[in-house]
Design an enzyme around this catalytic site. Sequence first.
Site, PDB file in Angstrom:
ATOM      1  N   GLU A 435      -5.990  60.195  64.682  1.00 24.34           N
ATOM      2  CA  GLU A 435      -5.790  61.649  64.819  1.00 24.34           C
ATOM      3  C   GLU A 435      -6.763  62.250  65.833  1.00 24.34           C
ATOM      4  OE1 GLU A 435      -3.487  63.530  64.226  1.00 24.34           O
ATOM      5  OE2 GLU A 435      -2.481  61.941  63.119  1.00 24.34           O
TER       6      GLU A 435
HETATM    7  C1  LIG Z   1      -4.983  52.015  61.883  1.00 19.54           C
HETATM    8  C2  LIG Z   1      -4.538  52.967  62.940  1.00 19.54           C
HETATM    9  C3  LIG Z   1      -3.498  53.838  62.677  1.00 19.54           C
HETATM   10  C4  LIG Z   1      -3.041  54.705  63.672  1.00 19.54           C
HETATM   11  N1  LIG Z   1      -1.947  55.509  63.435  1.00 19.54           N
HETATM   12  C5  LIG Z   1      -1.364  56.142  64.480  1.00 19.54           C
HETATM   13  C6  LIG Z   1      -0.091  56.794  64.335  1.00 19.54           C
HETATM   14  O1  LIG Z   1       0.489  56.825  63.248  1.00 19.54           O
HETATM   15  N2  LIG Z   1       0.481  57.346  65.434  1.00 19.54           N
HETATM   16  C7  LIG Z   1      -0.120  57.316  66.660  1.00 19.54           C
HETATM   17  O2  LIG Z   1       0.447  57.826  67.603  1.00 19.54           O
HETATM   18  N3  LIG Z   1      -1.340  56.747  66.818  1.00 19.54           N
HETATM   19  C8  LIG Z   1      -1.966  56.163  65.775  1.00 19.54           C
HETATM   20  N4  LIG Z   1      -3.177  55.542  65.945  1.00 19.54           N
HETATM   21  C9  LIG Z   1      -3.832  55.615  67.232  1.00 19.54           C
HETATM   22  C10 LIG Z   1      -5.070  56.498  67.232  1.00 19.54           C
HETATM   23  O3  LIG Z   1      -4.724  57.837  67.041  1.00 19.54           O
HETATM   24  C11 LIG Z   1      -5.820  56.225  68.535  1.00 19.54           C
HETATM   25  O4  LIG Z   1      -6.329  54.902  68.457  1.00 19.54           O
HETATM   26  C12 LIG Z   1      -6.928  57.228  68.801  1.00 19.54           C
HETATM   27  O5  LIG Z   1      -6.383  58.502  69.023  1.00 19.54           O
HETATM   28  C13 LIG Z   1      -7.790  56.837  70.009  1.00 19.54           C
HETATM   29  O6  LIG Z   1      -7.023  56.414  71.079  1.00 19.54           O
HETATM   30  P1  LIG Z   1      -7.338  55.020  71.798  1.00 19.54           P
HETATM   31  O7  LIG Z   1      -7.407  53.990  70.736  1.00 19.54           O
HETATM   32  O8  LIG Z   1      -6.382  54.791  72.897  1.00 19.54           O
HETATM   33  O9  LIG Z   1      -8.781  55.209  72.376  1.00 19.54           O
HETATM   34  P2  LIG Z   1      -9.174  55.825  73.813  1.00 19.54           P
HETATM   35  O10 LIG Z   1      -8.375  57.025  74.090  1.00 19.54           O
HETATM   36  O11 LIG Z   1      -9.153  54.730  74.797  1.00 19.54           O
HETATM   37  O12 LIG Z   1     -10.674  56.272  73.528  1.00 19.54           O
HETATM   38  C14 LIG Z   1     -11.731  55.320  73.405  1.00 19.54           C
HETATM   39  C15 LIG Z   1     -13.024  56.070  73.110  1.00 19.54           C
HETATM   40  O13 LIG Z   1     -13.325  56.916  74.204  1.00 19.54           O
HETATM   41  C16 LIG Z   1     -13.487  58.263  73.772  1.00 19.54           C
HETATM   42  N5  LIG Z   1     -12.905  59.138  74.788  1.00 19.54           N
HETATM   43  C17 LIG Z   1     -11.644  59.116  75.275  1.00 19.54           C
HETATM   44  N6  LIG Z   1     -11.495  60.087  76.198  1.00 19.54           N
HETATM   45  C18 LIG Z   1     -12.677  60.717  76.316  1.00 19.54           C
HETATM   46  C19 LIG Z   1     -13.153  61.809  77.097  1.00 19.54           C
HETATM   47  N7  LIG Z   1     -12.367  62.451  77.939  1.00 19.54           N
HETATM   48  N8  LIG Z   1     -14.441  62.196  76.936  1.00 19.54           N
HETATM   49  C20 LIG Z   1     -15.244  61.565  76.067  1.00 19.54           C
HETATM   50  N9  LIG Z   1     -14.851  60.532  75.302  1.00 19.54           N
HETATM   51  C21 LIG Z   1     -13.577  60.116  75.424  1.00 19.54           C
HETATM   52  C22 LIG Z   1     -12.803  58.360  72.424  1.00 19.54           C
HETATM   53  O14 LIG Z   1     -13.434  59.320  71.595  1.00 19.54           O
HETATM   54  C23 LIG Z   1     -12.959  56.955  71.867  1.00 19.54           C
HETATM   55  O15 LIG Z   1     -14.172  56.847  71.174  1.00 19.54           O
HETATM   56  C24 LIG Z   1      -3.687  54.721  64.935  1.00 19.54           C
HETATM   57  C25 LIG Z   1      -4.773  53.871  65.177  1.00 19.54           C
HETATM   58  C26 LIG Z   1      -5.177  52.984  64.216  1.00 19.54           C
HETATM   59  C27 LIG Z   1      -6.300  52.041  64.546  1.00 19.54           C
END
Ligand SMILES: Cc1cc2nc3c(=O)[nH]c(=O)nc-3n(C[C@H](O)[C@H](O)[C@H](O)COP(=O)(O)OP(=O)(O)OC[C@H]3O[C@@H](n4cnc5c(N)ncnc54)[C@H](O)[C@@H]3O)c2cc1C
Length: 592
Positions: A435
């Site tokens: 989220e």
């Molecule tokens: C068990 C599980 C269930 C999930 N359920 C769903 C679901 O039902 N539907 C769905 O759509 N997604 C779902 N997700 C996905 C989840 O919402 C994302 O993993 C999350 O939003 C982060 O995206 P990412 O993993 O691509 O990380 P990234 O976007 O690559 O981010 C990596 C890190 O960098 C930081 N970051 C990114 N951009 C910036 C910035 N501009 N400035 C500073 N810091 C930054 C973030 O805070 C994070 O710590 C789920 C994930 C998991 C693991």
Amino acid sequence: MPVYSAPTKDMQFVLHEVLDITGSGIPGYEELEPDFTAAVFEEAGKLASDVLAPLNAVGDREGCKLENGLVTTPTGFKDAYKQMQAGGWMGLDLDPEYGGQGMPYLLGTGVGEIFVSANMAFNMYQGLTHGVYSAIHAHGSDQQKATYLSKLVSGVWTGTMNLTEPHCGTDLGLMRTKAEPQGDGSFKVSGQKIFISSGDHDLSDNVIHMVLAKIPGGPEGIKGVSLFIVPKFLINDDGSLGARNGVSVGALEEKMGIHGNSTCVMNYDEATGYLIGEEHKGMRAMFTMMNEARIGVGLQGYSQASVAYQNAVIYAKDRLQGRDVTGVKNPDGPADPLIVHADIRRNLMDQKSFIEGARAFTYWGAMLIDQANKQSDKDAEGLISLMTPVIKGFQSDKGFEMAVQAQQIFGGHGYIEEHGMSQFARDARITQIYEGANGVQSLDLVGRKLAQDGGKHVIAFFDMVKSYIKDNEENETLKTDFLEPLKAASKDLQAAAMYFMQNGVKNPNNALAGSYDFMHLFGHVCLGLMWARMGSSAMKALKDGASDTEFYETKLATGRYYMARQLPATGMHLARITSGGDPVMALAPDAF
Ligand SMILES: Cc1cc2nc3c(=O)[nH]c(=O)nc-3n(C[C@H](O)[C@H](O)[C@H](O)COP(=O)(O)OP(=O)(O)OC[C@H]3O[C@@H](n4cnc5c(N)ncnc54)[C@H](O)[C@@H]3O)c2cc1C
């Protein structure tokens, strides 16, 4: 095996003595008399303790399985889901026009706490469905509402939200999933979504996916994203299920926790989808789901801490280690129970004071949502919009931290799976990530929410704290123990906001490097406010001659602990914030 018992007395205290919900004038709240909410919580508590909690470890051990393209949930989940449906729990706070019980969102939040504490992974099937219902209810056409809502309310169908793709999570503008118009009002959706919670399973007849995708030729980036309803099975005109749609499960994700929830890779191969809301305005509709989900994730944070705490207390009273330095307490035994030791008490007080504060904060937030929805109250809407990243980010961080502290009470036995304490920590961990990861929540708070509507909502928050202090200052004990610490913490928050205003424009990193601390600073002030209100209610009850003096004295002592031992963290956060962006950005990327 861990146990769970719904803390109904604490929940009732917040609703009726602190928030005075029946006296609030919010439509629908007049039904929420103490006897009624107690009966609802008691029933929910039975289902939670007898059915959901025992399945929590089963879900963790077995996980979900993918065989021949079909996902099955752990043993017992199907039966438990049927019991949830039969009890009408899925539609508790949903529209009676579609078969719901029309209760306020606040009541659903209280019941949600109970179910999530008992079994977070299981409750996610229902939680996502609630979000899909809300998005269709708010943005769907009449036909879409007629097709989907009653089935989602009854739980015959469930829902998912599909944002994340392998190369984009936070930066959704990079999205590649596309939706080609077919000329008949429908679209062909193609692409891959990953990490989709409750993506597929055997609990419901159909799964309704809400999928973000780009219509070719639309604007670049996030402005070109639209939202589509993509059912697993197509739906015939008479509402019966038709052919299988072009959506399939590519894989089940192996993960750290919430094993009982199916986290799926979803492949869309020219799947039939239906636009919901306007073209290219998908994020608006998705935000209806996401805002609700973010409050839900903040709730998950403290709910995992709550069940972990209950089990830590039992263990601390049972496990014999060492002697009380102030005098032996268990002379007939070889040692005293852990709970006599000051450091164990410190740990338990951290947990207890956080959980009860977070509960009050979350219920207050749910009340603001009802106020916004039922009374079209724009101020309440602005305030909850400001608070949402705080509820999500602060409470999920602290919830995880407290689940780990509860595990610590068990020593090595907490690390061993037998006692189930590691599951609470592992399950709680995801709340800090999904989220919108918590770092991003803090950016939302500082980058968008603080300045929203000219800063009106944060000013309203400061005014509210100020007038609360002023109106209650005559109570000397409250003033010394609760209001003065709250005043000091609130000053720190104002100083931090002022620092951002004065330094954020000349270098945005002065604000962004401090945003995470600001989210925590804000969270502490909110919990401080909640504890001041709870302290005041407890004092009133004692003054009015309440018979259960122990309950209210316990509230006061717990509140005093929060004010004395937790709230001073605001000073540390302020110091970090005002050190600015330079210490954070001092090293070049190559120096890491
Ligand atoms: C068990 C599980 C269930 C999930 N359920 C769903 C679901 O039902 N539907 C769905 O759509 N997604 C779902 N997700 C996905 C989840 O919402 C994302 O993993 C999350 O939003 C982060 O995206 P990412 O993993 O691509 O990380 P990234 O976007 O690559 O981010 C990596 C890190 O960098 C930081 N970051 C990114 N951009 C910036 C910035 N501009 N400035 C500073 N810091 C930054 C973030 O805070 C994070 O710590 C789920 C994930 C998991 C693991």
